[in-house]
Design a protein around this motif. Structure first.
Motif, short mmCIF file in Angstrom:
data_model
loop_
_atom_site.label_atom_id
_atom_site.label_comp_id
_atom_site.label_asym_id
_atom_site.label_seq_id
_atom_site.Cartn_x
_atom_site.Cartn_y
_atom_site.Cartn_z
N SER A 31 0.81 -1.22 0.00
CA SER A 31 0.00 0.00 0.00
C SER A 31 0.84 1.27 0.00
O SER A 31 0.34 2.35 -0.29
N SER A 32 2.13 1.15 0.35
CA SER A 32 3.01 2.32 0.35
C SER A 32 4.40 1.88 -0.07
O SER A 32 4.66 0.70 -0.33
N ALA A 33 5.32 2.81 -0.12
CA ALA A 33 6.68 2.50 -0.57
C ALA A 33 7.43 1.62 0.41
O ALA A 33 8.36 0.90 0.04
N SER A 34 7.05 1.67 1.68
CA SER A 34 7.76 0.90 2.69
C SER A 34 7.21 -0.53 2.76
O SER A 34 6.01 -0.75 2.69
N MET A 35 8.11 -1.48 2.86
CA MET A 35 7.75 -2.88 3.00
C MET A 35 8.91 -3.58 3.68
O MET A 35 10.06 -3.35 3.33
N PRO A 36 8.63 -4.40 4.71
CA PRO A 36 9.74 -5.09 5.38
C PRO A 36 10.61 -5.84 4.38
O PRO A 36 10.11 -6.51 3.49
N SER A 37 11.92 -5.71 4.54
CA SER A 37 12.84 -6.26 3.56
C SER A 37 12.67 -7.77 3.39
O SER A 37 12.80 -8.31 2.29
N ALA A 38 12.39 -8.49 4.48
CA ALA A 38 12.24 -9.95 4.40
C ALA A 38 11.06 -10.32 3.52
O ALA A 38 11.07 -11.36 2.84
N ILE A 39 10.02 -9.50 3.54
CA ILE A 39 8.85 -9.75 2.69
C ILE A 39 9.13 -9.31 1.26
O ILE A 39 8.85 -10.03 0.31
N ALA A 40 9.73 -8.14 1.12
CA ALA A 40 9.98 -7.60 -0.20
C ALA A 40 10.87 -8.50 -1.04
O ALA A 40 10.66 -8.67 -2.24
N GLU A 41 11.85 -9.12 -0.40
CA GLU A 41 12.82 -9.94 -1.12
C GLU A 41 12.16 -11.10 -1.84
O GLU A 41 12.55 -11.48 -2.95
N ASN A 42 11.15 -11.70 -1.21
CA ASN A 42 10.49 -12.87 -1.77
C ASN A 42 9.11 -12.56 -2.36
O ASN A 42 8.36 -13.47 -2.68
N SER A 43 8.80 -11.28 -2.46
CA SER A 43 7.46 -10.92 -2.92
C SER A 43 7.35 -11.03 -4.44
O SER A 43 8.36 -11.14 -5.16
#
Length: 254
Positions: A31-43
């Motif tokens: 929903s925004s530019a911020s996303m936990p890195s652990a989630i973003a990496e595998n998203s």
């Protein structure tokens, strides 16, 4: 390892006689530019960027890409197969924008004539697949959807075909429109919006439950025009809304 929050929640809820539904935002990844890195990496932003479109700071699956839609279906299948959920609940996150560029390539490939009708068709296909997936797991599991409160918001902004969902079988079991309006709201007065929904949902297989915006209590409603201060000056507003909803023919709860 060994700790499954959803399993714990289901166990505790059912022990207390509560039903529990898994709440899903079907297309929204971020929903925004911020996303936990652990989630973003595998998203999916990284694993399948071709499925993803961005709107401002948000990231969304493109509803017009079959593989992306199937990913959502498989996610729901995993939930109903692995957990004793009583239902699947879709929030009102369907098409995130009206911009034509969002799904221009898929629209061109389909050689369709009407973009609005094309988008409605994409969402309808997903909802039908979800419904079939849920019922294949167990006819007792319910699929509920919480669309926007106004018809214009559903059809021209998010392409959610609520009239079809409320009149035909095979789409959902419950519609919970977000009637987050005061009685004095200039654009969508609560009583009028309620009447519209009771006229819209006519299928005997679909329940109509009215969503009430208690999160607005004590706050200014900046979208309500001259009724903007109603939630501040009327502390019993949600109670009055619940009473009217329950007294109105065609509703099944709040």
């Amino acid at each position: 390892p060994g700790f499954d929050p959803l399993d714990v929640l289901l166990t505790e809820a059912h022990a207390r006689g509560l039903s529990l539904e898994a709440w899903v935002n079907p297309y929204r990844l971020r929903s925004s530019a911020s996303m936990p890195s652990a989630i973003a990496e595998n998203s999916l932003l990284n694993t399948h960027p071709e499925w993803v479109c961005t709107v401002n700071e948000g990231a969304y699956l493109n509803p017009a890409i079959p593989e992306a839609a199937d990913y959502v279906v498989q996610g729901v299948a995993e939930l109903v197969q692995n957990y004793a959920v009583d239902g699947i609940h879709f929030d009102d996150y369907f098409y995130p924008t009206t911009e034509t560029a969002f799904d221009a390539a898929a629209f061109a490939d389909a050689k369709a004539d009407d973009l609005g009708a094309f988008r409605l068709e994409q969402v309808n296909a997903l909802v039908q697949q979800i419904y079939s997936t849920v019922k294949a797991a167990s006819p007792a599991i319910q699929l509920s959807i919480s669309p926007q409160g106004t018809m214009d918001g559903n059809y021209t902004k998010q392409y959610a075909d609520v009239r079809r969902w409320g009149t035909e079988t095979g789409y959902c079991d419950v519609l919970i429109p977000q009637l987050y309006y005061g009685f004095a709201n200039e654009t969508a007065p609560f009583a009028e919006a309620l009447q519209t929904w009771t006229e819209t949902v006519s299928s005997e297989s679909v329940s109509l439950v009215i969503g009430i915006g208690t999160h607005k209590c004590g706050k200014e409603d900046t979208w309500a025009g001259s009724g903007s201060m109603e939630w501040c000056s009327e502390p019993t507003l949600p109670i009055r809304q619940a009473k009217l909803a329950l007294e109105t023919n065609g509703t099944d709860g709040v």
